[in-house]
Design a protein around this motif. Sequence first.
Motif, short mmCIF file in Angstrom:
data_model
loop_
_atom_site.label_atom_id
_atom_site.label_comp_id
_atom_site.label_asym_id
_atom_site.label_seq_id
_atom_site.Cartn_x
_atom_site.Cartn_y
_atom_site.Cartn_z
N SER A 245 0.86 -1.18 0.00
CA SER A 245 0.00 0.00 0.00
C SER A 245 0.89 1.23 0.00
CB SER A 245 -0.90 0.01 1.23
OG SER A 245 -1.79 -1.09 1.20
N VAL A 246 0.50 2.26 -0.74
CA VAL A 246 1.35 3.43 -0.93
C VAL A 246 0.62 4.70 -0.50
CG1 VAL A 246 2.65 4.80 -2.62
CG2 VAL A 246 2.49 2.31 -2.89
N LEU A 247 1.30 5.50 0.30
CA LEU A 247 0.79 6.82 0.69
C LEU A 247 1.77 7.87 0.18
CD1 LEU A 247 -1.21 8.65 2.17
CD2 LEU A 247 0.12 8.28 4.28
N ILE A 248 1.31 8.70 -0.77
CA ILE A 248 2.13 9.77 -1.32
C ILE A 248 1.84 11.04 -0.54
CG2 ILE A 248 2.65 11.13 -3.38
CD1 ILE A 248 1.66 8.76 -5.06
N LEU A 249 2.87 11.59 0.09
CA LEU A 249 2.72 12.74 0.98
C LEU A 249 3.33 13.99 0.35
CD1 LEU A 249 3.72 10.96 4.31
CD2 LEU A 249 1.40 11.61 3.58
N PHE A 250 2.51 15.00 0.16
CA PHE A 250 2.99 16.31 -0.28
C PHE A 250 3.29 17.11 0.99
CE2 PHE A 250 0.85 14.70 -3.96
CZ PHE A 250 1.56 15.21 -5.04
N ALA B 80 -1.35 2.02 -11.75
CA ALA B 80 -0.50 1.29 -10.80
C ALA B 80 -1.19 0.05 -10.27
CB ALA B 80 -0.11 2.20 -9.64
N LYS B 81 -0.40 -0.95 -9.92
CA LYS B 81 -0.93 -2.17 -9.30
C LYS B 81 -1.29 -1.93 -7.83
CE LYS B 81 2.19 -5.08 -12.08
NZ LYS B 81 3.33 -6.03 -12.00
N GLN B 82 -0.62 -0.98 -7.23
CA GLN B 82 -0.78 -0.76 -5.79
C GLN B 82 -2.04 0.06 -5.47
OE1 GLN B 82 1.90 -0.02 -7.64
NE2 GLN B 82 3.71 -0.98 -6.75
N ASN B 83 -2.45 -0.07 -4.22
CA ASN B 83 -3.49 0.79 -3.67
C ASN B 83 -2.81 2.08 -3.21
OD1 ASN B 83 -5.77 1.87 -2.51
ND2 ASN B 83 -5.62 0.65 -0.65
N ILE B 84 -3.11 3.20 -3.87
CA ILE B 84 -2.39 4.45 -3.63
C ILE B 84 -3.32 5.50 -3.04
CG2 ILE B 84 -1.06 6.31 -4.69
CD1 ILE B 84 -0.21 4.37 -6.86
N THR B 85 -2.83 6.17 -2.00
CA THR B 85 -3.53 7.28 -1.36
C THR B 85 -2.61 8.49 -1.39
OG1 THR B 85 -4.61 5.70 0.14
CG2 THR B 85 -4.71 8.02 0.75
N THR B 86 -3.17 9.69 -1.49
CA THR B 86 -2.36 10.91 -1.43
C THR B 86 -2.83 11.77 -0.27
OG1 THR B 86 -3.78 12.18 -2.94
CG2 THR B 86 -2.00 10.86 -3.93
N ALA B 87 -1.92 12.57 0.27
CA ALA B 87 -2.27 13.47 1.37
C ALA B 87 -1.36 14.68 1.36
CB ALA B 87 -2.17 12.73 2.71
N GLU B 88 -1.87 15.78 1.88
CA GLU B 88 -1.10 17.00 2.02
C GLU B 88 -0.80 17.20 3.50
OE1 GLU B 88 -3.07 20.30 0.10
OE2 GLU B 88 -3.83 18.99 -1.50
N ILE B 89 0.46 17.39 3.83
CA ILE B 89 0.86 17.49 5.23
C ILE B 89 1.89 18.59 5.43
CG2 ILE B 89 0.51 15.00 5.58
CD1 ILE B 89 3.63 14.78 5.70
N SER B 90 2.10 18.91 6.69
CA SER B 90 3.25 19.72 7.08
C SER B 90 3.86 19.07 8.32
CB SER B 90 2.86 21.16 7.41
OG SER B 90 3.94 21.83 8.05
N ALA B 91 4.99 18.42 8.13
CA ALA B 91 5.66 17.79 9.28
C ALA B 91 6.13 18.86 10.26
CB ALA B 91 6.83 16.95 8.80
N ARG B 92 6.38 20.06 9.78
CA ARG B 92 6.90 21.13 10.64
C ARG B 92 5.86 21.57 11.66
NH1 ARG B 92 7.57 26.71 11.10
NH2 ARG B 92 6.01 27.10 9.49
N VAL B 93 4.61 21.79 11.23
CA VAL B 93 3.59 22.28 12.15
C VAL B 93 2.59 21.20 12.57
CG1 VAL B 93 3.76 24.62 11.24
CG2 VAL B 93 2.06 23.07 10.28
N GLY B 94 2.63 20.04 11.92
CA GLY B 94 1.78 18.92 12.34
C GLY B 94 0.53 18.70 11.52
N THR B 95 0.28 19.52 10.52
CA THR B 95 -0.93 19.38 9.72
C THR B 95 -0.96 18.03 9.01
OG1 THR B 95 -0.91 21.77 9.32
CG2 THR B 95 -2.33 20.43 7.89
N GLY B 96 -2.06 17.31 9.15
CA GLY B 96 -2.25 16.06 8.42
C GLY B 96 -1.60 14.83 9.03
#
Length: 201
Positions: free
Chosen positions: A137-142, A169-185
Amino acid sequence: MCLLLGAAGVGKTLLVKRLQDILPRRAGGGGGRRGVPPVGPAGSLTAAQLSAPDGTGDLGDPPPTRPTVGTNLTDIVIQKKISIRELGGCMSPIWPSYYGNCHALLFVLDASDPTQLSASCVQLLGLLSAEQLAEASVLILFNKTDLPCYMSVEEMKSLMRLPDVVACAKQNITTAEISARVGTGLAGVLRWLRDTHRTSR
């Protein structure tokens, strides 16, 4: 095993540190930080934490990080133990050596730097075409969505033709928008990790 991959400088190390900030550092760790719900018994993540809004909890200033040379292995507990192996961006030629036993893949892109998109897209396509990762399973993080950028995330997805990539793609792919700096997402990332590893051995 969950692999954490992406080009150098996209924020992989900070992402892991922030996930650890949200999760308890040890069993029976007491209450959470201000803005973060208290942890449950035995170091597990509570339902309140997993259902909390993906806002900017008070995580404090970002901890210092250094470019990863080699690998970092981190264990977190979300109802069960999940091992996250971060591989340095400069190690991309030997990433395939670590694909075995990979159930989940976190792929991080820098949403504040569209000039990296081309290289990141090539890396992503290489991962998705790898036979050993066909069932992962794949999670693409912006990441770094808190920083200003002349291009929106939707425009970046269009430039990468990401909808076409996901559809083929063969995989189950999810995308998300985050900010590791401030914690969003980040609560969403934890929910995805929990759900992805719920049935894995």
